[in-house]
Design a protein around this motif. Sequence first.
Motif, PDB file in Angstrom:
ATOM      1  N   TYR A 138       0.863  -1.179   0.000  1.00 23.45           N
ATOM      2  CA  TYR A 138       0.000   0.000   0.000  1.00 23.45           C
ATOM      3  C   TYR A 138       0.897   1.226   0.000  1.00 23.45           C
ATOM      4  CZ  TYR A 138      -3.467  -3.441   1.478  1.00 23.45           C
ATOM      5  OH  TYR A 138      -4.285  -4.528   1.549  1.00 23.45           O
ATOM      6  N   ARG A 139       1.335   1.644  -1.161  1.00 24.27           N
ATOM      7  CA  ARG A 139       2.303   2.744  -1.252  1.00 24.27           C
ATOM      8  C   ARG A 139       1.632   4.098  -1.460  1.00 24.27           C
ATOM      9  NH1 ARG A 139       7.339   2.326   0.463  1.00 24.27           N
ATOM     10  NH2 ARG A 139       7.877   4.019  -0.963  1.00 24.27           N
ATOM     11  N   ARG A 140       0.323   4.112  -1.512  1.00 27.25           N
ATOM     12  CA  ARG A 140      -0.366   5.405  -1.669  1.00 27.25           C
ATOM     13  C   ARG A 140      -1.190   5.686  -0.416  1.00 27.25           C
ATOM     14  NH1 ARG A 140      -0.442   7.151  -7.089  1.00 27.25           N
ATOM     15  NH2 ARG A 140      -2.429   8.271  -6.995  1.00 27.25           N
ATOM     16  N   ALA A 141      -1.204   6.948  -0.018  1.00 25.85           N
ATOM     17  CA  ALA A 141      -1.963   7.328   1.177  1.00 25.85           C
ATOM     18  C   ALA A 141      -3.435   6.956   0.995  1.00 25.85           C
ATOM     19  CB  ALA A 141      -1.806   8.817   1.447  1.00 25.85           C
ATOM     20  N   GLU A 142      -3.967   7.151  -0.209  1.00 32.05           N
ATOM     21  CA  GLU A 142      -5.389   6.869  -0.429  1.00 32.05           C
ATOM     22  C   GLU A 142      -5.699   5.394  -0.164  1.00 32.05           C
ATOM     23  OE1 GLU A 142      -6.628   7.449  -4.454  1.00 32.05           O
ATOM     24  OE2 GLU A 142      -4.808   6.577  -5.304  1.00 32.05           O
ATOM     25  N   ARG A 187      -4.189   3.484   2.060  1.00 29.33           N
ATOM     26  CA  ARG A 187      -4.206   3.266   3.511  1.00 29.33           C
ATOM     27  C   ARG A 187      -5.430   3.909   4.144  1.00 29.33           C
ATOM     28  NH1 ARG A 187       1.750   2.472   5.810  1.00 29.33           N
ATOM     29  NH2 ARG A 187       2.617   1.447   3.986  1.00 29.33           N
ATOM     30  N   LEU A 188      -5.874   5.030   3.585  1.00 25.52           N
ATOM     31  CA  LEU A 188      -7.081   5.667   4.122  1.00 25.52           C
ATOM     32  C   LEU A 188      -8.306   4.797   3.841  1.00 25.52           C
ATOM     33  CD1 LEU A 188      -6.244   9.331   3.086  1.00 25.52           C
ATOM     34  CD2 LEU A 188      -6.448   8.478   5.428  1.00 25.52           C
ATOM     35  N   GLU A 213       0.130   8.127 -11.596  1.00 24.62           N
ATOM     36  CA  GLU A 213       0.352   9.520 -11.233  1.00 24.62           C
ATOM     37  C   GLU A 213       0.639   9.670  -9.752  1.00 24.62           C
ATOM     38  OE1 GLU A 213      -2.581  12.582 -12.088  1.00 24.62           O
ATOM     39  OE2 GLU A 213      -2.606  11.796 -14.130  1.00 24.62           O
ATOM     40  N   ARG A 214       1.422  10.707  -9.428  1.00 22.31           N
ATOM     41  CA  ARG A 214       1.696  11.012  -8.031  1.00 22.31           C
ATOM     42  C   ARG A 214       0.428  11.445  -7.313  1.00 22.31           C
ATOM     43  NH1 ARG A 214       6.826  14.684  -8.338  1.00 22.31           N
ATOM     44  NH2 ARG A 214       8.439  13.109  -8.325  1.00 22.31           N
ATOM     45  N   GLU A 215       0.358  11.069  -6.064  1.00 21.62           N
ATOM     46  CA  GLU A 215      -0.761  11.539  -5.267  1.00 21.62           C
ATOM     47  C   GLU A 215      -0.588  13.020  -4.964  1.00 21.62           C
ATOM     48  OE1 GLU A 215      -2.933   9.117  -2.083  1.00 21.62           O
ATOM     49  OE2 GLU A 215      -0.853   8.453  -2.012  1.00 21.62           O
ATOM     50  N   TYR A 254      -2.355  16.160  -2.437  1.00 21.77           N
ATOM     51  CA  TYR A 254      -3.323  16.699  -1.477  1.00 21.77           C
ATOM     52  C   TYR A 254      -3.087  18.200  -1.384  1.00 21.77           C
ATOM     53  CZ  TYR A 254      -4.194  11.889  -0.220  1.00 21.77           C
ATOM     54  OH  TYR A 254      -4.535  10.564  -0.280  1.00 21.77           O
ATOM     55  N   LEU A 265      -4.109  15.816   4.445  1.00 20.62           N
ATOM     56  CA  LEU A 265      -3.588  14.496   4.822  1.00 20.62           C
ATOM     57  C   LEU A 265      -2.630  14.682   5.992  1.00 20.62           C
ATOM     58  CD1 LEU A 265      -3.174  11.419   4.132  1.00 20.62           C
ATOM     59  CD2 LEU A 265      -1.256  12.159   2.706  1.00 20.62           C
ATOM     60  N   GLY A 319      -9.039  13.762   2.645  1.00 15.46           N
ATOM     61  CA  GLY A 319      -7.757  13.326   3.216  1.00 15.46           C
ATOM     62  C   GLY A 319      -8.003  12.378   4.363  1.00 15.46           C
ATOM     63  N   CYS A 361       8.392   9.825   1.816  1.00 17.34           N
ATOM     64  CA  CYS A 361       8.135   8.994   2.991  1.00 17.34           C
ATOM     65  C   CYS A 361       8.870   7.666   2.857  1.00 17.34           C
ATOM     66  CB  CYS A 361       6.649   8.656   3.113  1.00 17.34           C
ATOM     67  SG  CYS A 361       5.533  10.017   2.857  1.00 17.34           S
ATOM     68  N   ASP A 362       9.069   7.011   3.993  1.00 12.72           N
ATOM     69  CA  ASP A 362       9.611   5.659   3.941  1.00 12.72           C
ATOM     70  C   ASP A 362       8.583   4.677   3.386  1.00 12.72           C
ATOM     71  OD1 ASP A 362      11.917   6.538   5.074  1.00 12.72           O
ATOM     72  OD2 ASP A 362      11.555   5.697   7.054  1.00 12.72           O
ATOM     73  N   GLU A 363       7.328   4.840   3.810  1.00 15.99           N
ATOM     74  CA  GLU A 363       6.318   3.813   3.546  1.00 15.99           C
ATOM     75  C   GLU A 363       5.448   4.086   2.323  1.00 15.99           C
ATOM     76  OE1 GLU A 363       6.831   5.188   6.552  1.00 15.99           O
ATOM     77  OE2 GLU A 363       7.753   3.487   7.556  1.00 15.99           O
ATOM     78  N   LEU A 364       5.465   5.352   1.852  1.00 12.81           N
ATOM     79  CA  LEU A 364       4.584   5.718   0.743  1.00 12.81           C
ATOM     80  C   LEU A 364       5.394   6.323  -0.390  1.00 12.81           C
ATOM     81  CD1 LEU A 364       1.739   7.542   2.735  1.00 12.81           C
ATOM     82  CD2 LEU A 364       1.748   5.175   1.945  1.00 12.81           C
ATOM     83  N   ASP A 365       4.821   6.309  -1.589  1.00 17.18           N
ATOM     84  CA  ASP A 365       5.443   7.003  -2.705  1.00 17.18           C
ATOM     85  C   ASP A 365       5.365   8.506  -2.438  1.00 17.18           C
ATOM     86  OD1 ASP A 365       5.927   4.594  -3.917  1.00 17.18           O
ATOM     87  OD2 ASP A 365       4.028   4.570  -5.009  1.00 17.18           O
ATOM     88  N   ILE A 402       4.503  12.335  -2.212  1.00 24.06           N
ATOM     89  CA  ILE A 402       3.181  12.963  -2.232  1.00 24.06           C
ATOM     90  C   ILE A 402       3.366  14.449  -2.496  1.00 24.06           C
ATOM     91  CG2 ILE A 402       1.122  13.491  -0.875  1.00 24.06           C
ATOM     92  CD1 ILE A 402       1.788  10.945   0.765  1.00 24.06           C
TER      93      ILE A 402
END
Lengths: 284, 554
Positions: free
Chosen positions: A193-197, A199-200, B3-5, B7, B33, B131, B154-158, B160
Amino acid sequence: MNTIVLTKGVPDFREGQVSFDEDGHLERGETPTVMNPNDEHALEAALQTKVRQGGTVSVMSMGPPGYGDVLREAMESVYADDLYLLSDREMAAADTWATAITIATALEGMDPSPDLVFAGFKTADGETGHTGPQTCWAYGMPIVTHVVSLEIDPDEERLRAKRLVEGDIAEIETVETSLPAFVVADPEFEPSYRRAEHRLRHRDLREETRERAANYEEHMTVWDHTDLNLDPDYIGLDGSPTVVSSVDPIPKAPAEREATMVDPESDEEMRQVFEEMAPLAGGE
Amino acid sequence: MTEREHYEAVVVGAGPGGAAAAAALARNDVETLVLERGVEAGSKNVSGGLLYAEESAPYTMDDLFAGFREAATERPVTDYYLHNLAGDRVETFDITDLHEHDTEWSDAVLRRKMDSWLAERVHELTRETGGGLLTDVRVNGLLREEGEIVGVTCDELDPIEADFVVAADGVNSELARDAGLMDWEEPEEWFQGVKAVVDMPEGAIDDRFGLDGEAGEAHLFSGDLFEGVRGGGFLYTNEDTLSIGTVFHLDSLVAEEAEPHELLDALLTHPLLARWLDDGYEELEYAAKLVPDSKKVAHPSPHEGRLVLVGDAGGQMQAQGPIIKGMNHAVTAGALAGEAFTEARSRNDPDAAGDLYERKLRDEGVMKKLRPPRYRAVRALAEHGPVTGALDAVLESPVGRFGVRALGDRFETLYGSPFLSMMVPDTRTPYVTLPTVIAEELGERIGGENDVTPPDLADRIGDLTYDVDVGNPHIEVVDDSFAVSGDAVTACPVSARDFGGGCYREETVRTNGEERTVVSLDTQPCVECGTCAIVADTDWEHPRGGKGVEFRQG
C-alpha cells in the motif's frame, strides 16, 4: 472487481490447542477449529485488491455448519462483503477431487461471476496443496501459484504477479495473465500500500466491517448439494477416488537425554542439581 | 507509472500543533492528509506536561476540539509552587498568581491519551475533505522539483505532492532540517528533559496533596540538588499518576558531565518529596525529550516555499523563568498556519501562505512571547561570564545574603512578576545560586526520611516498549572518537558511564599498537530524544514508521 477467497477450517495445531490420543491420532472433537493459517495470505492478497481496485470480496468455504466462526474471522481480516458456506452431509469426507468439483460448481453459480479467485498455499491438515489448482482446473481459468506480489490493471483486465519459481525465494519471476484468474498466494506474499489513499480506504473498510462482522450470519449464504444441483454420487465420500489404505502415527523422536523435573522452589531438589553439576564445573 | 498523489495540504506529525493545523485546514474545506510516524498518535510524544490556554491567544485547544478537557486531559492546575532547596532547607514560594497571568485554564496532560484522542477527531475532520490521518508513516524529507518544495517523501509511501506542507514533526524535525531552517549545532539552544510517570495508589493524590479529586497542583524545584547543573525539577498531578521530571540546559549538562537519570533520582529522593512519595514508589514510564529554547531558536521566519514550521519543529517552546509553555504555542501556530493557507488559497495565491503565517505569528503576539525583547535586552549583560560570576559572588557574600534576608517575603512577589520572569537570564544565578541562598537564608529545615528507591537505568529501559527495526539503525556515529562524540555517553538519557545496556558506551580499541578511546552505539534502547544529534557527531534520523520506542504515557 469481484473477488472470491477460498478458505478452510482446520484443527488448531498450535501447542496447547491440539489434542492427540494415546496412539498419536488427532482427537478432532477436543481440538478447536481455526482458519487455515496459510489462507491469511490469500486474504491479504484479496484485501489488497479490494483496497486498491475497489469492488467486492466474498469468502467461500466448504465444511460443517460450525465453520461460521472461521468465516467470521475471515470477514474481519479481509473486510468481506459476504460469506458462502457449502455445507451438507453429502459433501462430508470429500477428498481434494470431490471438494474441487463442489467448489467449482459453487463458483459457477456466483452472480456476477468472479474476476479473481484467491486460495492459500496448502492446508495445515491435508497439506496436499491440490484443492486450489484442481478447483481452478474444474472451473477453467488461468492459474498463478506461489504469488508474492500482485498488480491488477482493471482497464486492461490483466494481472501481473511476481511468483516464486519452484517455491524458492531465491528465484522470482514476473508473469502476466488475463482476468478472470486464479491466484494462489504464497506465505511470502507481501501486500503493498504505497499510496496514502490506499491506507485511508483500508482504514475506512476496517471501520465499516466491524458492524458487519458482528452480524456476520446475516451476510452468510449456506448452499447444500441441491442448491448447487450436484449429484451426491460425485461429491463427498462417494465422489472421492482417493482411498486411504492405512494411517501410521508419526513416531515420536526418541529422546537422547533423560529429563528430570526439578521444583526450583525446593531447596532440597535444587541442592541436588548443584551437587550433580559441581563435578562438571570442575571439568570432570 | 501511476500519477503522483496530491493533497492540498500535508501535515506531518499528529501532536497538538499538527492536530490544530489539520483541524483549522479541514474546517476550511482544505483537503488535508496527516502523516504520523508512531503506531498511534502520542506514542512518540513526551511533554512535562502542562497545557495552557492563554487568554491572549487567538486559538486554544478547547476552541478547536469540543470536549477536549473532559476527554483528553488530567487535572487542572489550581495551585503552583516554587521550592528553593539547599540541603534539607526549603523555602517555598506560591507562584499561582504568575501561573494564572494570562491563563484561561491549564491542565496537566499525558501525551498518549491526549494525542490519540485528538487524532480520532482529526481523522474524522480531515476524512471529510478527502484526506485523513495515517499512522505508521514516517515522512523522511521534502519533495522538490527544480529546487522548489512541492511535497514530501516517505519511507512507507510514494512521494506525495502538496500545495502546503506543515512540519509539525517535533523537536527533531527532519523537514525543518531538510529545509535548512533548523540545525542541531549548539547545545546552548536546547534543554533536555527527563520524566518519570509515577503510579499512585487510589486516593493517594488527594490525600497527600490535600486535593478534592478534581483540582491539581504544580511544583517546581530549584537549588543545590542538581550538582550545579542549570535547570530544575517539576511535579504535576495527573488523575491517578504524577509526572515528575527535570529539565536542564543541554550545554550545562554536558559541561558538568551529569547523568540525566541521576539528576532525576536526586529530585525523587529529596526529603521534600517524602511528603508525596513513599517506599511503594512505582514508576510506570521513564521518558526523555529535547526542548528547544525559543528565546534562541524560535525561527522568526518559520517557512520556506510551501513549507511552514509549527511547534517544536519551529523552536516554538517558551521556557522563561518558571514559566514553561510549549504545546499552547504549537496549537496557536498550527491554527494560524491553517488560517494562513486558507486565506492565501482564497486569494488564488497559495504560495503566499508562508509569509501570511509569519505575519500572523507576529500580529497575534506569539513571536513576542517566544522571543521576548526584554530577555534580549538584558541577555547581553546578564549572560556575560564575568558579570554572572560577580553576581554569584555578591549573592553568596555576606552582603548578598543580607540583601536576601532583607528582601525576605518580597521574593515571593518578585518571583510572581510576569514582567521580571520575561527577563530572567540563563545563568547559574537564577537556577542555582539564588534559590540556594534563598533556601539557606530564609528556608526552614524539613524533617522526614525519603524512602523512594528509583529503578536503575537498566530497569527503566527494560520497562519501555520497543519495536526494533533490526538491521536498520536510525542513528550512525560519524566520528566515533571519544573527544568528539564522548559527551553522548553521559548526556544521553538512556546511557551512562560504566553501563553496558544503554545506547552509548566508552570503549578502548587497540590497533597496531595504538590505543584509541572511542564510543560505540547500540540504538535499541533509544528514546529518540535527539540529544546525541547535538552533543555527538552523528547521522540522525527517526526510525521508520511504527518502529522504535513506543511511549504508553508520554
